[in-house]
Design a protein around this motif. Structure first.
Motif, mmCIF file in Angstrom:
data_model
loop_
_atom_site.group_PDB
_atom_site.id
_atom_site.type_symbol
_atom_site.label_atom_id
_atom_site.label_comp_id
_atom_site.label_asym_id
_atom_site.label_seq_id
_atom_site.Cartn_x
_atom_site.Cartn_y
_atom_site.Cartn_z
ATOM 1 N N VAL A 33 12.259 -1.168 -21.144
ATOM 2 C CA VAL A 33 12.349 0.218 -20.679
ATOM 3 C C VAL A 33 13.668 0.339 -19.944
ATOM 4 O O VAL A 33 14.167 -0.635 -19.366
ATOM 5 N N CYS A 34 14.253 1.499 -19.970
ATOM 6 C CA CYS A 34 15.521 1.679 -19.275
ATOM 7 C C CYS A 34 15.726 3.135 -18.889
ATOM 8 O O CYS A 34 15.256 4.042 -19.566
ATOM 9 N N ASN A 35 16.414 3.328 -17.780
ATOM 10 C CA ASN A 35 16.839 4.640 -17.330
ATOM 11 C C ASN A 35 18.201 4.883 -17.965
ATOM 12 O O ASN A 35 19.113 4.069 -17.815
ATOM 13 N N LEU A 36 18.367 5.977 -18.649
ATOM 14 C CA LEU A 36 19.594 6.233 -19.394
ATOM 15 C C LEU A 36 20.493 7.274 -18.741
ATOM 16 O O LEU A 36 21.516 7.644 -19.311
ATOM 17 N N GLY A 37 20.122 7.779 -17.581
ATOM 18 C CA GLY A 37 20.936 8.805 -16.930
ATOM 19 C C GLY A 37 20.755 10.146 -17.618
ATOM 20 O O GLY A 37 19.738 10.408 -18.239
ATOM 21 N N LYS A 38 21.765 10.976 -17.534
ATOM 22 C CA LYS A 38 21.704 12.308 -18.144
ATOM 23 C C LYS A 38 22.353 12.262 -19.521
ATOM 24 O O LYS A 38 23.496 11.830 -19.660
#
Length: 140
Positions: free
Chosen positions: A117-122
């Motif tokens: 899982v990863c946070n990809l920003g905007k």
């Protein structure tokens, strides 16, 4: 599909209108543009004509007895032996454009070898899907 196309209640009609409204909302959120009310109405009317034509063709086929019904199960298909399969997904939260991605890597027996899982920003949904694929490749 045949049952839905031949259904005389207006469930398919309602679904068709909902789909076009959902598509319009996504276009406005993602592309910051959409269709005018008149254009949207024309598109929905055109789809109703296509649907009516499909319903008539299916009814004609069923009445003539030339139609064959076949059930097809859709399921995960394993990769070739010695290969892995990356299944990924990207998600963008509207209206903030905050994106995340995730997925898993499975072998040809269906065993989960890794998950991510990863946070990809905007970013856009297309960028989120592509970044999710890149993160999946990094996890291999």
């Amino acid at each position: 599909m045949i049952n839905n196309l031949c259904n005389v209640d207006k469930g398919v009609d309602f679904g068709l209108v909902c789909w076009h409204l959902w598509k319009q909302r996504n276009k406005e959120c993602m592309d910051m543009k959409g269709y005018s009310e008149v254009s949207l109405s024309c598109k929905i009317e055109a789809w109703f004509r296509i649907l009516k034509n499909a319903q008539q063709n299916v009814a004609r086929c069923l009445n003539s007895g030339t139609c064959m019904r076949m059930a097809i199960d859709l399921a995960w298909e394993p990769p070739l032996e010695g290969c892995v399969q990356i299944q990924k997904n990207g998600y963008v939260l509207s209206p903030s454009w905050e994106a995340s991605g995730g997925g898993l890597i499975r072998d040809n027996l269906g065993r989960c070898l890794a998950a991510f899982v990863c946070n990809l920003g905007k970013c856009s949904i297309t960028a989120a899907e592509l970044k999710g694929a890149v993160e999946g490749l990094k996890a291999v």
